[in-house]
Design a protein around this motif. Sequence first.
Motif, PDB file in Angstrom:
ATOM      1  N   THR A 147       0.824  -1.218   0.000  1.00 48.41           N
ATOM      2  CA  THR A 147       0.000   0.000   0.000  1.00 48.41           C
ATOM      3  C   THR A 147       0.853   1.260   0.000  1.00 48.41           C
ATOM      4  OG1 THR A 147      -0.131  -0.143   2.410  1.00 48.41           O
ATOM      5  CG2 THR A 147      -1.960  -1.091   1.147  1.00 48.41           C
ATOM      6  N   ALA A 148       2.118   1.167   0.420  1.00 48.12           N
ATOM      7  CA  ALA A 148       2.969   2.354   0.482  1.00 48.12           C
ATOM      8  C   ALA A 148       3.400   2.823  -0.901  1.00 48.12           C
ATOM      9  CB  ALA A 148       4.201   2.068   1.341  1.00 48.12           C
ATOM     10  N   ASN A 149       3.774   1.906  -1.784  1.00 43.61           N
ATOM     11  CA  ASN A 149       4.269   2.330  -3.107  1.00 43.61           C
ATOM     12  C   ASN A 149       3.561   1.635  -4.277  1.00 43.61           C
ATOM     13  OD1 ASN A 149       5.314  -0.207  -2.877  1.00 43.61           O
ATOM     14  ND2 ASN A 149       7.452   0.434  -2.911  1.00 43.61           N
ATOM     15  N   ASP A 150       2.517   0.862  -4.019  1.00 43.42           N
ATOM     16  CA  ASP A 150       1.694   0.204  -5.038  1.00 43.42           C
ATOM     17  C   ASP A 150       2.495  -0.792  -5.899  1.00 43.42           C
ATOM     18  OD1 ASP A 150      -0.950  -0.093  -5.854  1.00 43.42           O
ATOM     19  OD2 ASP A 150      -0.611   1.084  -7.672  1.00 43.42           O
ATOM     20  N   SER A 151       3.544  -1.410  -5.318  1.00 43.28           N
ATOM     21  CA  SER A 151       4.335  -2.424  -6.008  1.00 43.28           C
ATOM     22  C   SER A 151       3.920  -3.812  -5.514  1.00 43.28           C
ATOM     23  CB  SER A 151       5.827  -2.228  -5.741  1.00 43.28           C
ATOM     24  OG  SER A 151       6.258  -1.019  -6.305  1.00 43.28           O
ATOM     25  N   VAL A 152       4.172  -4.822  -6.352  1.00 47.07           N
ATOM     26  CA  VAL A 152       3.849  -6.197  -5.991  1.00 47.07           C
ATOM     27  C   VAL A 152       5.061  -6.809  -5.291  1.00 47.07           C
ATOM     28  CG1 VAL A 152       3.268  -8.482  -6.895  1.00 47.07           C
ATOM     29  CG2 VAL A 152       2.262  -6.451  -7.923  1.00 47.07           C
ATOM     30  N   TYR A 153       4.834  -7.486  -4.153  1.00 50.23           N
ATOM     31  CA  TYR A 153       5.889  -8.136  -3.382  1.00 50.23           C
ATOM     32  C   TYR A 153       5.494  -9.579  -3.092  1.00 50.23           C
ATOM     33  CZ  TYR A 153       8.083  -3.619  -2.416  1.00 50.23           C
ATOM     34  OH  TYR A 153       8.701  -2.410  -2.538  1.00 50.23           O
ATOM     35  N   LEU A 154       6.526 -10.381  -2.833  1.00 45.91           N
ATOM     36  CA  LEU A 154       6.331 -11.754  -2.416  1.00 45.91           C
ATOM     37  C   LEU A 154       7.137 -11.953  -1.140  1.00 45.91           C
ATOM     38  CD1 LEU A 154       5.338 -14.698  -3.050  1.00 45.91           C
ATOM     39  CD2 LEU A 154       7.575 -15.044  -4.077  1.00 45.91           C
ATOM     40  N   MET A 155       6.453 -12.330  -0.057  1.00 48.45           N
ATOM     41  CA  MET A 155       7.128 -12.607   1.205  1.00 48.45           C
ATOM     42  C   MET A 155       6.987 -14.098   1.477  1.00 48.45           C
ATOM     43  SD  MET A 155       6.600 -10.966   4.995  1.00 48.45           S
ATOM     44  CE  MET A 155       7.114  -9.337   4.502  1.00 48.45           C
ATOM     45  N   TYR A 156       8.124 -14.737   1.824  1.00 52.67           N
ATOM     46  CA  TYR A 156       8.098 -16.174   2.073  1.00 52.67           C
ATOM     47  C   TYR A 156       9.038 -16.518   3.225  1.00 52.67           C
ATOM     48  CZ  TYR A 156      12.538 -16.338  -0.470  1.00 52.67           C
ATOM     49  OH  TYR A 156      13.831 -16.146  -0.863  1.00 52.67           O
ATOM     50  N   ARG A 158      12.112 -18.654   4.573  1.00 51.37           N
ATOM     51  CA  ARG A 158      13.280 -19.368   4.099  1.00 51.37           C
ATOM     52  C   ARG A 158      13.458 -20.662   4.885  1.00 51.37           C
ATOM     53  NH1 ARG A 158      17.723 -14.690   4.122  1.00 51.37           N
ATOM     54  NH2 ARG A 158      18.291 -15.978   5.905  1.00 51.37           N
ATOM     55  N   THR A 159      14.393 -21.478   4.460  1.00 51.82           N
ATOM     56  CA  THR A 159      14.619 -22.765   5.135  1.00 51.82           C
ATOM     57  C   THR A 159      15.193 -22.591   6.531  1.00 51.82           C
ATOM     58  OG1 THR A 159      16.780 -22.925   4.063  1.00 51.82           O
ATOM     59  CG2 THR A 159      14.929 -24.055   2.995  1.00 51.82           C
ATOM     60  N   ASP A 160      15.852 -21.450   6.794  1.00 52.91           N
ATOM     61  CA  ASP A 160      16.399 -21.225   8.131  1.00 52.91           C
ATOM     62  C   ASP A 160      15.388 -20.587   9.081  1.00 52.91           C
ATOM     63  OD1 ASP A 160      16.270 -18.665   7.148  1.00 52.91           O
ATOM     64  OD2 ASP A 160      18.400 -18.209   7.418  1.00 52.91           O
ATOM     65  N   GLY A 161      14.152 -20.389   8.612  1.00 52.24           N
ATOM     66  CA  GLY A 161      13.098 -19.846   9.461  1.00 52.24           C
ATOM     67  C   GLY A 161      12.898 -18.348   9.335  1.00 52.24           C
ATOM     68  N   GLN A 162      13.837 -17.644   8.746  1.00 54.04           N
ATOM     69  CA  GLN A 162      13.712 -16.194   8.570  1.00 54.04           C
ATOM     70  C   GLN A 162      12.755 -15.888   7.416  1.00 54.04           C
ATOM     71  OE1 GLN A 162      15.226 -13.890  10.538  1.00 54.04           O
ATOM     72  NE2 GLN A 162      15.928 -15.615  11.769  1.00 54.04           N
ATOM     73  N   LEU A 163      12.219 -14.668   7.410  1.00 59.87           N
ATOM     74  CA  LEU A 163      11.331 -14.239   6.348  1.00 59.87           C
ATOM     75  C   LEU A 163      12.136 -13.493   5.287  1.00 59.87           C
ATOM     76  CD1 LEU A 163       8.250 -12.959   8.375  1.00 59.87           C
ATOM     77  CD2 LEU A 163       8.591 -15.184   7.328  1.00 59.87           C
ATOM     78  N   ALA A 164      11.738 -13.683   4.043  1.00 60.50           N
ATOM     79  CA  ALA A 164      12.400 -13.004   2.943  1.00 60.50           C
ATOM     80  C   ALA A 164      11.348 -12.250   2.128  1.00 60.50           C
ATOM     81  CB  ALA A 164      13.131 -14.002   2.045  1.00 60.50           C
ATOM     82  N   LEU A 165      11.769 -11.134   1.530  1.00 59.54           N
ATOM     83  CA  LEU A 165      10.865 -10.290   0.765  1.00 59.54           C
ATOM     84  C   LEU A 165      11.446 -10.114  -0.638  1.00 59.54           C
ATOM     85  CD1 LEU A 165       8.317  -8.480   0.901  1.00 59.54           C
ATOM     86  CD2 LEU A 165       9.834  -6.591   1.490  1.00 59.54           C
ATOM     87  N   LEU A 166      10.664 -10.481  -1.634  1.00 59.81           N
ATOM     88  CA  LEU A 166      11.059 -10.324  -3.040  1.00 59.81           C
ATOM     89  C   LEU A 166      10.235  -9.212  -3.671  1.00 59.81           C
ATOM     90  CD1 LEU A 166      11.329 -13.961  -4.412  1.00 59.81           C
ATOM     91  CD2 LEU A 166      13.180 -12.406  -3.909  1.00 59.81           C
ATOM     92  N   ALA A 167      10.922  -8.333  -4.411  1.00 56.38           N
ATOM     93  CA  ALA A 167      10.255  -7.253  -5.138  1.00 56.38           C
ATOM     94  C   ALA A 167      10.568  -7.421  -6.616  1.00 56.38           C
ATOM     95  CB  ALA A 167      10.711  -5.907  -4.630  1.00 56.38           C
ATOM     96  N   PRO A 168       9.742  -8.148  -7.372  1.00 56.90           N
ATOM     97  CA  PRO A 168      10.049  -8.359  -8.795  1.00 56.90           C
ATOM     98  C   PRO A 168       9.873  -7.085  -9.605  1.00 56.90           C
ATOM     99  CG  PRO A 168       7.920  -9.289  -8.256  1.00 56.90           C
ATOM    100  CD  PRO A 168       8.510  -8.799  -6.977  1.00 56.90           C
ATOM    101  N   GLU A 169      10.696  -6.955 -10.638  1.00 55.80           N
ATOM    102  CA  GLU A 169      10.557  -5.824 -11.551  1.00 55.80           C
ATOM    103  C   GLU A 169       9.626  -6.251 -12.662  1.00 55.80           C
ATOM    104  OE1 GLU A 169      14.124  -4.077 -12.949  1.00 55.80           O
ATOM    105  OE2 GLU A 169      15.110  -4.228 -11.010  1.00 55.80           O
ATOM    106  N   LEU A 170       8.593  -5.489 -12.907  1.00 60.95           N
ATOM    107  CA  LEU A 170       7.618  -5.816 -13.950  1.00 60.95           C
ATOM    108  C   LEU A 170       7.913  -5.048 -15.209  1.00 60.95           C
ATOM    109  CD1 LEU A 170       4.412  -5.817 -11.767  1.00 60.95           C
ATOM    110  CD2 LEU A 170       5.774  -7.769 -12.474  1.00 60.95           C
TER     111      LEU A 170
END
Length: 170
Positions: A147-156, A158-170
């Motif tokens: 909602t801050a910048n109207d971009s699409v993100y993917l949060m998942y 990781r195998t070590d338990g931490q969260l990761a955030l992906l911001a793909p370029e469209l």
Amino acid sequence: MDVTVTFRHVSPSVVLRRYAESKVARLDRFIHKPVQAHVILCVEKQRHTAEIQISGHQLHVTAKNITADLYAAIDGSIDKVEQQLRKHVTKHRRGKGEISTAHALDEAPAKVPALRPRKTVVRAMAVDEARTTLETTEVSFVLFRNTANDSVYLMYRRTDGQLALLAPEL
């Protein structure tokens, strides 16, 4: 491909010979080594017979078709030979381990699992909301529109338990 046409009990026709040769020449796409093809055209009363014999290196294919029309008999024999050549080529490629998905004569390998697309809704939320969703539910990822910048993100996660955030370029 060396093609020989033999006429039995029918007068030799240049048009019929060319027709048979052109149909047999189509089979070159299945055969890469030099081979010999023998087409035997025979007419007995109302039975028009076309027999095609193809022989080459480790290959011998024979097909015979009887109809009321000599052209239809040739077409039927070509179809039978083509089916046998497809089977031969597929067996040969499978035996050598060279089968590919693009040129496997319309056969897909059985060991590859089918991927089915899954539809998901891209909801508008903040990064903190996505983190809360991942922490409180059993889902493995969250696809969202920030909602801050109207971009699409993917949060998942990781195998070590931490969260990761992906911001793909469209």
